[in-house]
Design a protein around this motif. Structure first.
Motif, PDB file in Angstrom:
ATOM      1  N   GLY A   1       0.767  -0.915   0.119  1.00  0.00           N
ATOM      2  CA  GLY A   1       0.181  -0.286  -0.083  1.00  0.00           C
ATOM      3  C   GLY A   1       0.934   1.084  -0.189  1.00  0.00           C
ATOM      4  O   GLY A   1       1.563   1.202   0.010  1.00  0.00           O
ATOM      5  N   HIS A   2       0.167   2.164  -0.527  1.00  0.00           N
ATOM      6  CA  HIS A   2       0.652   3.881  -0.218  1.00  0.00           C
ATOM      7  C   HIS A   2      -0.548   4.886  -0.280  1.00  0.00           C
ATOM      8  O   HIS A   2      -1.263   3.910  -0.209  1.00  0.00           O
ATOM      9  N   GLU A   3      -0.018   6.167  -0.637  1.00  0.00           N
ATOM     10  CA  GLU A   3      -1.429   6.693   0.304  1.00  0.00           C
ATOM     11  C   GLU A   3      -2.568   6.589  -0.631  1.00  0.00           C
ATOM     12  O   GLU A   3      -3.600   7.040  -0.346  1.00  0.00           O
TER      13      GLU A   3
ATOM     14  N   THR B   1      -7.887   2.907  -4.958  1.00  0.00           N
ATOM     15  CA  THR B   1      -6.697   3.748  -5.342  1.00  0.00           C
ATOM     16  C   THR B   1      -7.684   5.426  -5.410  1.00  0.00           C
ATOM     17  O   THR B   1      -9.023   5.672  -5.129  1.00  0.00           O
ATOM     18  N   VAL B   2      -6.235   5.931  -5.279  1.00  0.00           N
ATOM     19  CA  VAL B   2      -6.882   7.301  -5.190  1.00  0.00           C
ATOM     20  C   VAL B   2      -5.762   8.459  -6.455  1.00  0.00           C
ATOM     21  O   VAL B   2      -5.606   8.264  -7.130  1.00  0.00           O
TER      22      VAL B   2
ATOM     23  N   HIS C   1       7.264   2.659   0.122  1.00  0.00           N
ATOM     24  CA  HIS C   1       8.048   2.492   1.819  1.00  0.00           C
ATOM     25  C   HIS C   1       9.345   2.237   0.323  1.00  0.00           C
ATOM     26  O   HIS C   1       9.571   1.753  -0.617  1.00  0.00           O
ATOM     27  N   GLU C   2      11.040   2.891   0.862  1.00  0.00           N
ATOM     28  CA  GLU C   2      11.360   3.344   0.481  1.00  0.00           C
ATOM     29  C   GLU C   2      12.825   2.839   0.570  1.00  0.00           C
ATOM     30  O   GLU C   2      13.079   3.734   1.524  1.00  0.00           O
ATOM     31  N   PRO C   3      13.352   1.709   1.014  1.00  0.00           N
ATOM     32  CA  PRO C   3      14.010   1.172   1.494  1.00  0.00           C
ATOM     33  C   PRO C   3      15.552   1.330   0.771  1.00  0.00           C
ATOM     34  O   PRO C   3      16.735   0.960   1.684  1.00  0.00           O
TER      35      PRO C   3
ATOM     36  N   ARG D   1       0.312  -0.423  -8.677  1.00  0.00           N
ATOM     37  CA  ARG D   1       0.970  -0.389  -8.710  1.00  0.00           C
ATOM     38  C   ARG D   1       1.490  -1.919  -8.194  1.00  0.00           C
ATOM     39  O   ARG D   1       0.940  -1.607  -6.960  1.00  0.00           O
ATOM     40  N   VAL D   2       2.206  -3.354  -8.827  1.00  0.00           N
ATOM     41  CA  VAL D   2       2.222  -4.080  -7.257  1.00  0.00           C
ATOM     42  C   VAL D   2       4.140  -4.012  -7.295  1.00  0.00           C
ATOM     43  O   VAL D   2       4.688  -4.353  -5.747  1.00  0.00           O
TER      44      VAL D   2
END
Lengths: 279, 483
Positions: free
Chosen positions: A30-32, A82-83, A93-95, A232-233
């Motif tokens: 997930g993301h915003e 989705t928005v 999440h950006e590792p 987005r996967v």
């Protein structure tokens, strides 16, 4: 928008294949702008799915069937709200530090022609450059599933001026990186607005890091930024990092694979989607 | 070739060999000097022939890339041992421990908090953009916190106390089998010489390596030993002999990728009694080939799923994946700063002064002085693709200058060091030949182990500075003796 994804990949081997294993990147994080409502992966053989996270923060599953298999069916079904964010990614999440997305790979390494394309579309402004590059590819490339393969590199696809979404995405990231714009490959799903709900394969596009905006998703195949119709996967430096499936096996003879992806916009409308995300 | 004036480890000067002169022999070489004086040329020739016979019988060979005549040939062995005193070695040993500790801390940091990049000691893009920086290791720590279990540090000498690190080998360093074989042959060849001189033993290396590997096993078992295997790319690899030799000495299985499989994130070895769980893999397969699901998809040398088992913490790979960033030649030039940053002390072993051609000022300097310099590819190894300015014809230098200008970031340059020479038996009698030294440093979860000495490589051609076995270099037994 609520997106429902439902697909089944069936592998059939001429004879039983042993030591089958698959590295799957089929579950979105997930993301915003993307809230995962539900997600399931089912296999029709005895075995285990081991969940992990890869270098890019993608959710991975290792699929280990218990014994030799003659057929293997992978069923993925999920719902995501989705928005609309006009392609701007936030809360992901950006590792990895963004600099690594300037690295070219075997599949993206630019030749002189790609470098020249970079000079042609360069405006000095990353956002405008990415828009020009997206439009250029949309207009100059022809979508043709018969001229390239999964291992075709960006230079080769650009020479053909043809290919599939994977090739458009590779050319995009190759050119963007050659101009010093961090860019990455994205694999996922797209709800098409042309009435087709069943597609032969999943979709691929690109993200570029734009000053002040962060990561922005561009879809050169469709000549636009990603919308709420995009799910987005996985991301990576190229197709190999983000491929939905990378597998290995011993024996088994010829492999046939069938995959049908159904993506539909269902259920709650866009407004309800936003409410759910905020909740 | 024109000989450089160099430090001779027996006589202290590089002028001329005079077998009759008793003056000026270094402490280290007193016994050897006498032994050489007592050995007429025919006797030396007979010993050389005998040594060759021993090696042929053992079958130690090394495949040389690009040699169509023979894919395998005998590496020249020199019967005159290379001597270092205990005092000299003690200092080297301290320096090696410090250097390898810093390499391990550097790796833990660049794949972890990246403090050294934040501190601006190394330009971040030099690490992050480097193909040797393995993204799949970011945020991960290998079992026991050890990255470089086996390091081969190449040292050269230019004076009585002047040792330099020429390069670090932190991926899959080879050569230790020659160290062990050379000693075995010397013990048979000149047993009486070992009676006169007290030489530190090297035979315990396999035992030390096995202890090191066991110490980093991810499974802490009671009573039983962890299962270690040696993973080789197979018999066509140039170092296959060494792989099979070491597996034999360690008493562990020599396996190829197809002998292993992964199930439920655990690595198993196929045996006649069924699958056996594997804990530690001493792998001599390069990063890019160890798992086709993550790296090169067409690789047949690796094990599908190995990286998943590794990431799950169920197997240890020695060396760890991603160590190539630490021995990258572009990073090498920062090693003194790396040692200071992590160890908080001055480096005991010096670096060779290095110009980074990626920096415009350095590039200009290097282009001006190519005939004096050694230029190396940042990601090359084995002496391939390097320019030795003083020995290169003008046309070669001009061609190299063009390569440098088009891809400066791919190269570093160093002064041509006058490598020390050692007495070496040649067809024309004993003569001085240039040498280097590769000691092997083992790091386990339980500490550091170093075998006294290492592998001395010798350029068999008079005046030549290239000691790589792939370029016709030979080896010597290396003796650490009590002063």
């Amino acid at each position: 928008m609520r997106i429902r994804v439902d697909y089944r990949t069936v592998y059939q081997y001429a004879s039983a294949a042993s030591d089958v294993l698959q590295l799957l990147r089929v579950q979105p994080a997930g993301h915003e702008g993307q809230h995962i409502v539900s997600w399931r992966i089912d296999i029709d053989v005895d075995g285990h799915l081991k969940r992990a996270e890869d270098a890019f923060g993608n959710i991975t599953h290792m699929l280990y069937p218990d014994g030799p298999v003659k057929t293997l069916s992978l069923h993925v079904v999920g719902e995501v709200d989705t928005v609309e964010s006009h392609g701007v990614l936030s809360g992901g999440h950006e590792p990895l530090p963004a600099t690594v997305f300037l690295r070219q790979t075997e599949l993206t390494r630019p030749d002189e022609a790609l470098r020249a394309l970079g000079r042609q579309v360069d405006t000095g402004d990353a956002l405008a450059t990415c828009h020009r590059l997206t439009s250029f590819l949309y207009e100059q490339f022809s979508f043709d599933p018969d001229v390239t393969h999964s291992h075709t590199d960006a230079a080769h696809a650009y020479a053909l001026k043809a290919g599939v979404c994977q090739d458009y995405a590779h050319v995009f990231v190759s050119v963007a990186r050659s101009l010093g714009i961090p860019a990455r490959y994205v694999s996922g799903h797209l709800v098409r607005n042309d009435g087709f709900v069943t597609q032969p394969a999943a979709h691929a596009w690109a993200e570029a890091l734009v000053p002040d905006l962060g990561w922005v998703a561009f879809d050169p195949t469709n000549g636009m930024c990603a919308t709420q119709a995009y799910l987005r996967v996985a991301v990576g430096l190229d197709y190999r990092d983000a491929a939905p499936v990378r597998g290995a096996r011993r024996g088994g003879g010829a492999e046939t694979m069938n995959v049908a992806v159904t993506t539909t916009a269902t259920g709650p409308n866009q407004q309800q989607g936003q409410i759910q995300t905020q909740a | 070739m024109q000989a450089l004036p160099a430090f001779d480890e027996m006589f202290g000067t590089g002028e001329f060999y005079d077998a009759r002169s008793p003056e000026g022999v270094t402490t280290a070489y007193r016994a050897i000097r006498q032994w050489l004086a007592d050995s007429p040329q025919e006797l030396m020739a007979a010993r050389r022939a005998q040594a060759e016979l021993f090696f042929r019988r053992i079958g130690i060979t090394f495949a040389v890339y690009g040699d169509a005549q023979a894919t395998e040939r005998l590496i020249p062995f020199d019967i005159v041992p290379r001597i270092l005193t205990r005092r000299e070695w003690t200092r080297l040993e301290r320096g090696l421990k410090q250097r390898v500790a810093a390499l391990n801390m550097f790796l833990a940091d660049v794949y972890g908090a990246q403090e050294i990049l934040k501190a601006g000691i190394i330009p971040a893009e030099l690490v992050l953009m480097n193909p040797a920086f393995c993204l799949h290791m970011v945020g991960r720590q290998p079992p026991g916190g050890v990255w470089v279990h086996i390091a081969g540090i190449d040292l050269v000498r230019t004076g009585p106390d002047e040792f330099f690190v020429l390069e670090d080998n932190a991926r899959t360093p080879s050569g230790v089998s020659y160290m062990l074989e050379n000693r075995e042959v010397m013990l048979k060849l000149v047993p009486d010489l070992f009676d006169q001189v007290k030489v530190a033993p090297v035979e315990t290396y396999p035992e030390m390596l096995l202890e090191t590997l066991a110490s980093v096993s991810p499974r802490k078992q009671r009573g039983s030993h962890p299962t270690c295997v040696l993973l080789t790319p197979g018999q066509y690899n140039s170092a296959f002999y060494e792989h099979s030799f070491l597996a034999d000495k360690l008493g562990i299985e020599l396996v190829e990728g197809s002998d292993l499989f992964v199930r439920d994130d655990i690595v198993f070895m196929r045996t006649t009694e069924g699958p056996q769980r594997v804990d530690v893999i001493y792998r001599r397969v390069d990063d890019g080939f160890i798992d086709p699901l993550v790296f090169e998809p067409t690789s047949m040398l690796g094990v599908p799923g190995l990286m998943s088992a590794y990431a799950a913490g169920n197997v240890t790979l020695a060396n760890a994946v991603g160590t190539g960033i630490a021995d990258d030649k572009a990073i090498y030039s920062y090693m003194p700063d790396i040692v200071r940053f992590y160890m908080g002390e001055e480096p005991i072993l010096a670096n060779v002064p290095t110009w980074r051609c990626r920096e415009p000022e350095s590039l200009m300097y290097v282009l001006d002085r190519l005939p004096e310099l050694v230029v190396k590819e940042v990601d090359g190894s084995g002496g391939y693709g390097m320019l030795v300015g003083p020995h290169a014809p003008k046309a070669t230098i001009a061609a190299f200058a063009a390569k440098l200008k088009s891809n400066p970031e791919k190269f570093i340059a160093q002064p041509t060091l006058a490598l020390s020479t050692c007495p070496t038996a040649t067809d024309g009698g004993v003569a001085a030949r240039h040498v280097d030294l590769r000691p092997f440093v083992l790091t386990g979860a339980d500490g550091v182990r170093i075998i006294p000495g290492g592998l001395t490589r010798v350029a068999m051609t008079a005046g030549s500075l290239v000691v790589n076995s792939s370029q016709g270099g030979g080896t010597k037994d290396t003796w650490i003796i009590d002063d």
